[in-house]
Design a protein around this motif. Structure first.
Motif, PDB file in Angstrom:
ATOM      1  N   ASN A   1       7.234   8.208   2.007  1.00 44.42           N
ATOM      2  CA  ASN A   1       8.480   7.455   2.089  1.00 44.42           C
ATOM      3  C   ASN A   1       8.790   7.044   3.536  1.00 44.42           C
ATOM      4  OD1 ASN A   1      11.071   6.566   0.685  1.00 44.42           O
ATOM      5  ND2 ASN A   1      11.884   7.925   2.252  1.00 44.42           N
ATOM      6  N   ASN A   2       8.484   7.939   4.474  1.00 39.91           N
ATOM      7  CA  ASN A   2       8.695   7.621   5.887  1.00 39.91           C
ATOM      8  C   ASN A   2       7.791   6.477   6.335  1.00 39.91           C
ATOM      9  OD1 ASN A   2       9.821   8.313   8.597  1.00 39.91           O
ATOM     10  ND2 ASN A   2       7.667   8.751   9.025  1.00 39.91           N
ATOM     11  N   ARG A   3       6.526   6.515   5.906  1.00 40.85           N
ATOM     12  CA  ARG A   3       5.602   5.427   6.251  1.00 40.85           C
ATOM     13  C   ARG A   3       6.051   4.108   5.634  1.00 40.85           C
ATOM     14  NH1 ARG A   3       1.773   9.461   5.028  1.00 40.85           N
ATOM     15  NH2 ARG A   3       1.382   8.456   3.004  1.00 40.85           N
ATOM     16  N   LEU A   4       6.559   4.172   4.407  1.00 45.36           N
ATOM     17  CA  LEU A   4       7.029   2.959   3.745  1.00 45.36           C
ATOM     18  C   LEU A   4       8.186   2.334   4.509  1.00 45.36           C
ATOM     19  CD1 LEU A   4       7.131   0.948   1.419  1.00 45.36           C
ATOM     20  CD2 LEU A   4       8.510   2.597   0.124  1.00 45.36           C
ATOM     21  N   GLN A   5       9.114   3.173   4.974  1.00 41.14           N
ATOM     22  CA  GLN A   5      10.244   2.636   5.735  1.00 41.14           C
ATOM     23  C   GLN A   5       9.781   2.008   7.042  1.00 41.14           C
ATOM     24  OE1 GLN A   5      13.209   2.386   4.319  1.00 41.14           O
ATOM     25  NE2 GLN A   5      12.230   3.383   2.566  1.00 41.14           N
ATOM     26  N   ALA A   6       8.774   2.606   7.666  1.00 39.23           N
ATOM     27  CA  ALA A   6       8.235   2.040   8.904  1.00 39.23           C
ATOM     28  C   ALA A   6       7.603   0.676   8.647  1.00 39.23           C
ATOM     29  CB  ALA A   6       7.209   2.993   9.516  1.00 39.23           C
ATOM     30  N   ARG A   7       6.894   0.555   7.543  1.00 33.68           N
ATOM     31  CA  ARG A   7       6.275  -0.734   7.191  1.00 33.68           C
ATOM     32  C   ARG A   7       7.336  -1.783   6.855  1.00 33.68           C
ATOM     33  NH1 ARG A   7       1.443  -0.594   9.506  1.00 33.68           N
ATOM     34  NH2 ARG A   7       0.056   1.021   8.647  1.00 33.68           N
ATOM     35  N   ARG A   8       8.391  -1.345   6.227  1.00 33.76           N
ATOM     36  CA  ARG A   8       9.481  -2.275   5.926  1.00 33.76           C
ATOM     37  C   ARG A   8      10.132  -2.782   7.218  1.00 33.76           C
ATOM     38  NH1 ARG A   8      11.149  -2.700   0.684  1.00 33.76           N
ATOM     39  NH2 ARG A   8      10.527  -1.065  -0.786  1.00 33.76           N
ATOM     40  N   GLU A   9      10.237  -1.913   8.189  1.00 32.00           N
ATOM     41  CA  GLU A   9      10.814  -2.320   9.477  1.00 32.00           C
ATOM     42  C   GLU A   9       9.980  -3.418  10.131  1.00 32.00           C
ATOM     43  OE1 GLU A   9      13.623  -1.595  10.976  1.00 32.00           O
ATOM     44  OE2 GLU A   9      14.254  -0.325   9.305  1.00 32.00           O
ATOM     45  N   GLU A  10       8.671  -3.367   9.929  1.00 34.60           N
ATOM     46  CA  GLU A  10       7.812  -4.420  10.467  1.00 34.60           C
ATOM     47  C   GLU A  10       8.164  -5.773   9.838  1.00 34.60           C
ATOM     48  OE1 GLU A  10       3.767  -3.318   9.922  1.00 34.60           O
ATOM     49  OE2 GLU A  10       3.910  -1.491  11.114  1.00 34.60           O
TER      50      GLU A  10
ATOM     51  N   ARG B   1       0.837  -1.209   0.000  1.00 35.66           N
ATOM     52  CA  ARG B   1       0.000   0.000   0.000  1.00 35.66           C
ATOM     53  C   ARG B   1       0.871   1.258   0.000  1.00 35.66           C
ATOM     54  NH1 ARG B   1      -5.233  -1.700   1.538  1.00 35.66           N
ATOM     55  NH2 ARG B   1      -5.201  -3.705   2.619  1.00 35.66           N
ATOM     56  N   GLU B   2       1.896   1.244   0.855  1.00 34.86           N
ATOM     57  CA  GLU B   2       2.768   2.419   0.924  1.00 34.86           C
ATOM     58  C   GLU B   2       3.600   2.567  -0.348  1.00 34.86           C
ATOM     59  OE1 GLU B   2       2.289   4.579   3.061  1.00 34.86           O
ATOM     60  OE2 GLU B   2       1.047   3.399   4.432  1.00 34.86           O
ATOM     61  N   MET B   3       4.004   1.444  -0.939  1.00 33.27           N
ATOM     62  CA  MET B   3       4.702   1.518  -2.225  1.00 33.27           C
ATOM     63  C   MET B   3       3.798   2.118  -3.286  1.00 33.27           C
ATOM     64  SD  MET B   3       6.658  -2.183  -2.275  1.00 33.27           S
ATOM     65  CE  MET B   3       7.116  -2.002  -4.006  1.00 33.27           C
ATOM     66  N   ASN B   4       2.548   1.697  -3.299  1.00 26.74           N
ATOM     67  CA  ASN B   4       1.583   2.224  -4.254  1.00 26.74           C
ATOM     68  C   ASN B   4       1.363   3.716  -4.031  1.00 26.74           C
ATOM     69  OD1 ASN B   4      -0.749   2.427  -6.047  1.00 26.74           O
ATOM     70  ND2 ASN B   4      -1.988   2.365  -4.184  1.00 26.74           N
ATOM     71  N   GLU B   5       1.236   4.105  -2.755  1.00 25.12           N
ATOM     72  CA  GLU B   5       1.046   5.522  -2.439  1.00 25.12           C
ATOM     73  C   GLU B   5       2.240   6.350  -2.904  1.00 25.12           C
ATOM     74  OE1 GLU B   5      -0.812   8.872  -0.414  1.00 25.12           O
ATOM     75  OE2 GLU B   5      -1.574   6.892  -0.974  1.00 25.12           O
ATOM     76  N   LEU B   6       3.448   5.851  -2.623  1.00 18.97           N
ATOM     77  CA  LEU B   6       4.652   6.598  -2.967  1.00 18.97           C
ATOM     78  C   LEU B   6       4.826   6.740  -4.473  1.00 18.97           C
ATOM     79  CD1 LEU B   6       7.250   7.977  -2.064  1.00 18.97           C
ATOM     80  CD2 LEU B   6       8.352   5.729  -2.027  1.00 18.97           C
ATOM     81  N   THR B   7       4.684   5.645  -5.189  1.00 15.41           N
ATOM     82  CA  THR B   7       4.898   5.707  -6.641  1.00 15.41           C
ATOM     83  C   THR B   7       3.801   6.498  -7.338  1.00 15.41           C
ATOM     84  OG1 THR B   7       3.836   3.543  -6.833  1.00 15.41           O
ATOM     85  CG2 THR B   7       6.222   3.578  -6.774  1.00 15.41           C
ATOM     86  N   SER B   8       2.586   6.424  -6.799  1.00 15.27           N
ATOM     87  CA  SER B   8       1.505   7.220  -7.374  1.00 15.27           C
ATOM     88  C   SER B   8       1.773   8.707  -7.179  1.00 15.27           C
ATOM     89  CB  SER B   8       0.177   6.818  -6.727  1.00 15.27           C
ATOM     90  OG  SER B   8      -0.882   7.618  -7.215  1.00 15.27           O
ATOM     91  N   LEU B   9       2.244   9.074  -5.989  1.00 12.38           N
ATOM     92  CA  LEU B   9       2.586  10.484  -5.743  1.00 12.38           C
ATOM     93  C   LEU B   9       3.749  10.930  -6.620  1.00 12.38           C
ATOM     94  CD1 LEU B   9       2.289  10.627  -1.853  1.00 12.38           C
ATOM     95  CD2 LEU B   9       0.800  11.771  -3.521  1.00 12.38           C
ATOM     96  N   GLN B  10       4.691  10.041  -6.850  1.00 10.94           N
ATOM     97  CA  GLN B  10       5.816  10.391  -7.714  1.00 10.94           C
ATOM     98  C   GLN B  10       5.343  10.611  -9.148  1.00 10.94           C
ATOM     99  OE1 GLN B  10       8.334   7.044  -6.903  1.00 10.94           O
ATOM    100  NE2 GLN B  10       9.475   8.110  -5.284  1.00 10.94           N
TER     101      GLN B  10
END
Length: 468
Positions: free
Chosen positions: A232-241, A178-187
């Motif tokens: 990007n910050n949210r994506l990194q947090a999800r990756r940490e999970e 979801r966060e990857m989708n959000e990030l790439t869509s914003l990009q």
């Protein structure tokens, strides 16, 4: 680079039949290209396998279950014979100052006793063995039956732990997507707005537009940059999970997009899923076996007042030196039938019996509550999945509508009847619709796996998404 479409074979169980979702090639063109899977990306199944061998919560629970299973051999051992042996060796020193030594002839030819100090040092050895076998001990028997129930309960606890891990990994996996989708869509939105900003700047320099439009577009571009930083910050947090689950810092999530299968689950009968959950749900199984264990605990507590019968055999031997003049060997063998009955324990036995009865009632109520909870959750999730399918179908139409609307607004802008702000809003609505559609598809898949967990059919194969 040409993107290989992933076609998920979701819900391989015979009870779930689904058909392929129509690809939205034009809708997802930019986003799918940016999120195309790389050779090093990990599938959901691979991430689950990593988590199963590493996740601290799962490993801790697994060890706890293994330890709890030892209650069965321990309770069984109480019914089997026990054999104990013991031995000792002793260094003995004796001293007697007035010990009789012997007789001697006196002056008149009369024998007179002679005394003096006598000391002696010698070794002594003793050893014994004892065998006990319960013949009639109802409390130990009921504890053994309780141990069997608790062992079976732990078997289902293991199933529950594995199913919970599947859902936790699935949730974490799709959160990253979801966060990857959000990030790439914003990009992608940023590139579109940036291109529009450059065009407006040229038009402004040519005197075709005023400065207001230029500032509006630049402000929109700045807002998108802020949102990209946050995404990007949210994506990194999800990756940490995921890193916490797998113990791997090199996790690359393999995306699954419009190739996911979205259709009504079959059979489309809510009662079928409720009945299946009642038959297979691991939490219900655990709660049901807990009642059986509580019953045996109650029987064991009640049987404390009953007599116990056991048989025992023992042997004792002692080999010691005697005063330095020789050795003495003694041994004793016994065979006994023992009867024991506790008549009064200060009320403790009666209290334990009442406690066990209350624990049984508690486990019955917990079982009924668990049935109600699983039945309610199954019905809710069944209806949610039905709504997910309808939402995905409507969102496809919404994306198409927003694309056509954007085309119309751009055409109006070129004709001078629409301004740059109108174009920005139309673009923003289109990208939002695309993100919402992808998220809704992920919601559908996550809910399908959760439903399979509730009805007790989720397994490792449920996480397989194969190429085709």
């Amino acid at each position: 680079m040409k993107r290989t479409l992933l076609k998920a074979e979701l819900l391989k169980a015979t009870i779930l039949n689904v058909v392929a979702l129509t690809p939205l090639t034009f809708v997802f063109g930019v986003v799918l290209w940016l999120l195309a899977p790389h050779a090093s990306a990990h599938t959901l199944l691979e991430i689950y396998d990593m988590a199963r061998s590493h996740d601290p919560a799962f490993k801790t629970q697994e060890l706890s279950i293994m330890a709890a299973k030892e209650v069965l051999p321990q309770s069984r051992a109480a019914l089997l014979p026990t054999l104990s042996v013991s031995g000792n060796t002793r260094k003995v020193h004796t001293s007697n100052e007035d010990a009789f030594i012997g007789n001697t002839l006196g002056p008149a030819g009369v024998l007179a006793p002679v005394t003096g100090q006598v000391s002696n040092d010698y070794n002594a050895i003793g050893y014994s063995a004892e065998l006990n076998q319960p013949l009639f001990d109802p409390q130990k028997w009921y504890r053994y039956k309780q141990g069997q129930a608790l062992f079976n309960q732990q078997e289902w606890e293991q199933v529950k732990a594995e199913q919970d891990l599947i859902t936790r990994v699935t949730t974490s996996y799709f959160n990253v997507l979801r966060e990857m989708n959000e990030l790439t869509s914003l990009q992608a939105e940023k590139r579109a707005v940036k291109k529009q900003s450059e065009q407006l700047q040229r038009h402004f320099e040519a005197g075709l537009v005023d400065m207001t439009d230029v500032y509006e577009v630049k402000a929109a571009l700045d807002r998108i940059r802020v949102r990209i930083i946050q995404a990007n910050n949210r994506l990194q947090a999800r990756r940490e999970e995921l890193i916490g689950l797998t113990g791997r810092g090199d996790i690359e999530v393999q995306p699954v997009f419009d190739s996911l299968i979205v259709e009504e689950i079959k059979p489309g009968n809510e009662k079928f899923w409720k009945d299946l959950a009642m038959q297979n749900n691991a939490e219900i199984k655990v709660a049901n076996i807990e009642i059986a264990a509580a019953k045996e605990n109650k029987n064991a507590a009640r049987s404390e007042h009953m007599p116990t019968i056991s048989i025992s055999a023992s042997y004792f031997a002692d080999d010691s030196g005697v005063g330095g003049y020789g050795k003495a060997m003694s041994d004793t063998s016994t065979l006994s039938l023992n009867l024991n009955m506790k008549l009064f324990q200060g009320g403790a036995a009666s209290s334990r019996s009442r406690e066990a009865a209350l624990r049984l009632d508690e486990s019955k109520l917990r079982y009924l509550d668990k049935i109600r909870e699983i039945e309610q959750n199954t019905a809710t999730l069944f209806r949610t999945i039905h709504a997910d399918v309808a939402s995905v179908n409507m969102l496809k139409l919404t994306v198409n509508s927003h694309e056509e609307a954007l085309k119309a607004v751009k055409a109006g802008y070129r004709m001078g009847i629409r301004n740059a702000v109108d174009v920005l809003q139309a673009q923003k609505a289109m990208f939002l619709a695309k993100r919402t559609l992808i998220d809704a598809t992920y919601d559908y898949v996550s809910n399908i796996i959760e439903l399979k967990r509730l009805v007790g059919v989720v397994d490792r194969d449920s996480l397989v998404f194969s190429d085709g």
